[in-house]
Scaffold this motif. Structure first.
Motif, mmCIF file in Angstrom:
data_model
loop_
_atom_site.group_PDB
_atom_site.id
_atom_site.type_symbol
_atom_site.label_atom_id
_atom_site.label_comp_id
_atom_site.label_asym_id
_atom_site.label_seq_id
_atom_site.Cartn_x
_atom_site.Cartn_y
_atom_site.Cartn_z
ATOM 1 N N GLU A 106 -1.724 -1.986 -7.832
ATOM 2 C CA GLU A 106 -3.097 -2.027 -7.343
ATOM 3 C C GLU A 106 -3.741 -3.383 -7.631
ATOM 4 O O GLU A 106 -4.468 -3.931 -6.785
ATOM 5 C CB GLU A 106 -3.913 -0.908 -7.975
ATOM 6 N N LYS A 107 -3.482 -3.941 -8.797
ATOM 7 C CA LYS A 107 -4.024 -5.258 -9.116
ATOM 8 C C LYS A 107 -3.393 -6.336 -8.220
ATOM 9 O O LYS A 107 -4.066 -7.241 -7.740
ATOM 10 C CB LYS A 107 -3.788 -5.585 -10.588
ATOM 11 N N GLU A 108 -2.078 -6.207 -8.033
ATOM 12 C CA GLU A 108 -1.402 -7.171 -7.169
ATOM 13 C C GLU A 108 -1.940 -7.084 -5.727
ATOM 14 O O GLU A 108 -2.093 -8.096 -5.035
ATOM 15 C CB GLU A 108 0.103 -6.909 -7.183
ATOM 16 N N ILE A 133 3.224 6.003 -3.083
ATOM 17 C CA ILE A 133 4.412 6.637 -3.670
ATOM 18 C C ILE A 133 4.242 6.802 -5.173
ATOM 19 O O ILE A 133 4.606 7.832 -5.757
ATOM 20 C CB ILE A 133 5.661 5.796 -3.349
ATOM 21 N N CYS A 134 3.681 5.770 -5.815
ATOM 22 C CA CYS A 134 3.464 5.852 -7.269
ATOM 23 C C CYS A 134 2.484 6.972 -7.617
ATOM 24 O O CYS A 134 2.639 7.652 -8.640
ATOM 25 C CB CYS A 134 2.938 4.512 -7.796
ATOM 26 N N LYS A 135 1.465 7.172 -6.767
ATOM 27 C CA LYS A 135 0.524 8.257 -7.020
ATOM 28 C C LYS A 135 1.222 9.613 -6.948
ATOM 29 O O LYS A 135 0.997 10.494 -7.773
ATOM 30 C CB LYS A 135 -0.613 8.198 -6.014
ATOM 31 N N VAL A 136 2.060 9.781 -5.925
ATOM 32 C CA VAL A 136 2.775 11.055 -5.773
ATOM 33 C C VAL A 136 3.735 11.287 -6.919
ATOM 34 O O VAL A 136 3.843 12.402 -7.454
ATOM 35 C CB VAL A 136 3.519 11.079 -4.419
ATOM 36 N N CYS A 137 4.429 10.233 -7.332
ATOM 37 C CA CYS A 137 5.438 10.359 -8.392
ATOM 38 C C CYS A 137 4.841 10.220 -9.794
ATOM 39 O O CYS A 137 5.573 10.305 -10.793
ATOM 40 C CB CYS A 137 6.534 9.308 -8.202
ATOM 41 N N LYS A 138 3.520 9.955 -9.851
ATOM 42 C CA LYS A 138 2.819 9.829 -11.121
ATOM 43 C C LYS A 138 3.367 8.701 -11.988
ATOM 44 O O LYS A 138 3.491 8.828 -13.215
ATOM 45 C CB LYS A 138 2.859 11.154 -11.893
ATOM 46 N N GLU A 185 0.828 -1.205 0.000
ATOM 47 C CA GLU A 185 0.000 0.000 0.000
ATOM 48 C C GLU A 185 0.867 1.262 0.000
ATOM 49 O O GLU A 185 0.520 2.263 -0.643
ATOM 50 C CB GLU A 185 -0.920 -0.014 1.216
ATOM 51 N N ASP A 186 1.989 1.210 0.711
ATOM 52 C CA ASP A 186 2.906 2.359 0.703
ATOM 53 C C ASP A 186 3.463 2.611 -0.699
ATOM 54 O O ASP A 186 3.609 3.765 -1.137
ATOM 55 C CB ASP A 186 4.057 2.115 1.682
ATOM 56 N N LEU A 187 3.761 1.528 -1.428
ATOM 57 C CA LEU A 187 4.274 1.678 -2.788
ATOM 58 C C LEU A 187 3.238 2.315 -3.708
ATOM 59 O O LEU A 187 3.565 3.126 -4.578
ATOM 60 C CB LEU A 187 4.703 0.319 -3.340
#
Length: 346
Positions: free
Chosen positions: A21-23, A7-12, A2-4
């Motif tokens: 998200e699927k995983e 981070i992906c949302k912030v870094c786009k 969930e933390d990853l």
């Protein structure tokens, strides 16, 4: 995971976010986990331990093996042999006779032989790992040992009941019950056999018993827990003494205990501390001076204000000094009474 995703949302990093998200969905429901590609790969199912029936889980399976081994163990014969004679006697306990317990080593405790499993003993205890690894060296030159007999090791200064409890923990990672009278021996066995987590298991089983014991018994358990480093029992005893300090101060056993403990620290930096923030972790996991810790527990129980803690700590120290003086006087009077009684008998 969930933390990853965050981070992906912030870094786009949208593509990686989509994969994660699927995983995450797959992990959340524990149905399957993709091996390569989340969308198109072959799926494998995860069997969770909690989904198994209770009787099929590993602790229960090991407990069954232990019970079978205990039933097969020699409990009837009165063994009065030396080690050489014992090895010859063990020839009657052949592997082929007890295939259902799969035992591959015997342990003699007092006058009882236990059938055990080397992989269990060695994996749980560094002591047994070292002992079993050198077992062949001790058996060299003993021709009376048949090929199909189990090797045997002998343990001293341990009761049969304590050994049963110890191997119950080694096999099942827990204890169903514990006799409080056995606890001290179990703490000693945990230290001797390098089974330090066993102390916590015994402490958990002992805590309900401590809620109903007398102040005199709590003094005994405090000294014992401090000696063997059993933190849970030590904290329980200190909490009870801090919350009921005057009750304990009126008991002779508590005053006598003060004479056996190291005196309070003379370091002003250790005499008192600011109250801990709620949920804060202790700065050190090592136990300190018992009386210093008792003072801190008492200050917390009395809810002393921050600007009054130093003064309250000094008052507590003076109270302890007074109790120690009373205890010394009681001990002196007791010695004089014993001496006069001996004179009268003479």
């Amino acid at each position: 995971m969930e933390d990853l995703v965050r981070i992906c949302k912030v870094c786009k990093c949208l593509s990686l976010q989509k994969v994660l998200e699927k995983e995450l969905i797959h992990q959340k429901y524990a149905e399957y986990k993709a091996l390569r590609d989340v969308d198109n790969s072959q799926k494998r199912f995860i069997l969770q331990g909690i989904s198994l029936p209770e009787e099929d889980r590993l602790p229960n399976a090991l407990h069954k093996i232990l019970q079978i081994a205990l039933v097969n163990s020699n409990s009837e014969q009165n063994l009065k042999y030396d080690v050489d004679g014992l090895i010859c006697l063990v020839s009657s306990m052949q592997i082929s006779e007890f295939e259902d317990d799969l035992a591959d080593v015997c342990v003699r405790v007092d006058k009882k032989i236990f059938r055990c499993h080397q992989v269990i003993l060695a994996s749980r205890s560094e002591y047994f790992k070292a002992r079993l690894s050198h077992m062949k060296d001790f058996l060299e030159g003993r021709d009376c040992l048949p090929d199909n007999a189990l090797p045997c090791i002998e343990e001293h200064d341990l009761t049969v009941g304590a050994f049963k409890k110890m191997i119950e923990y080694m096999y099942t990672d827990g204890l169903k019950d514990i006799d409080p009278d056995q606890a001290e021996e179990m703490f000693d066995a945990a230290s001797r056999y390098l089974l330090f987590p066993l102390k916590r298991v015994v402490a958990d089983a002992l805590l309900p018993h401590l809620e109903m014991v007398s102040p005199a018994e709590l003094c005994h358990w405090l000294v014992l827990s401090d000696m063997y480093g059993v933190v849970k029992i030590r904290e329980c005893c200190l909490d009870a003494m801090a919350c009921n300090f005057e009750t304990f101060a009126d008991t002779q056993e508590f005053r006598a205990m003060l004479l056996t403990l190291p005196p309070p620290s003379g370091d002003s930096a250790l005499r008192t501390t600011a109250p801990s923030a709620p949920g804060a972790e202790m700065s050190s996991t090592a136990e300190g001076n018992v009386l210093d810790d008792l003072r801190e527990k008492w200050l917390e129980a009395e809810a002393a204000e921050l600007d009054e803690r130093d003064e309250s700590a000094l008052l507590f120290d003076k109270r302890l000094e007074m109790l120690i003086q009373i205890a010394e006087q009681e001990r002196t009077n007791g010695l004089e009474c014993n001496a006069s009684s001996e004179q009268e008998l003479i």
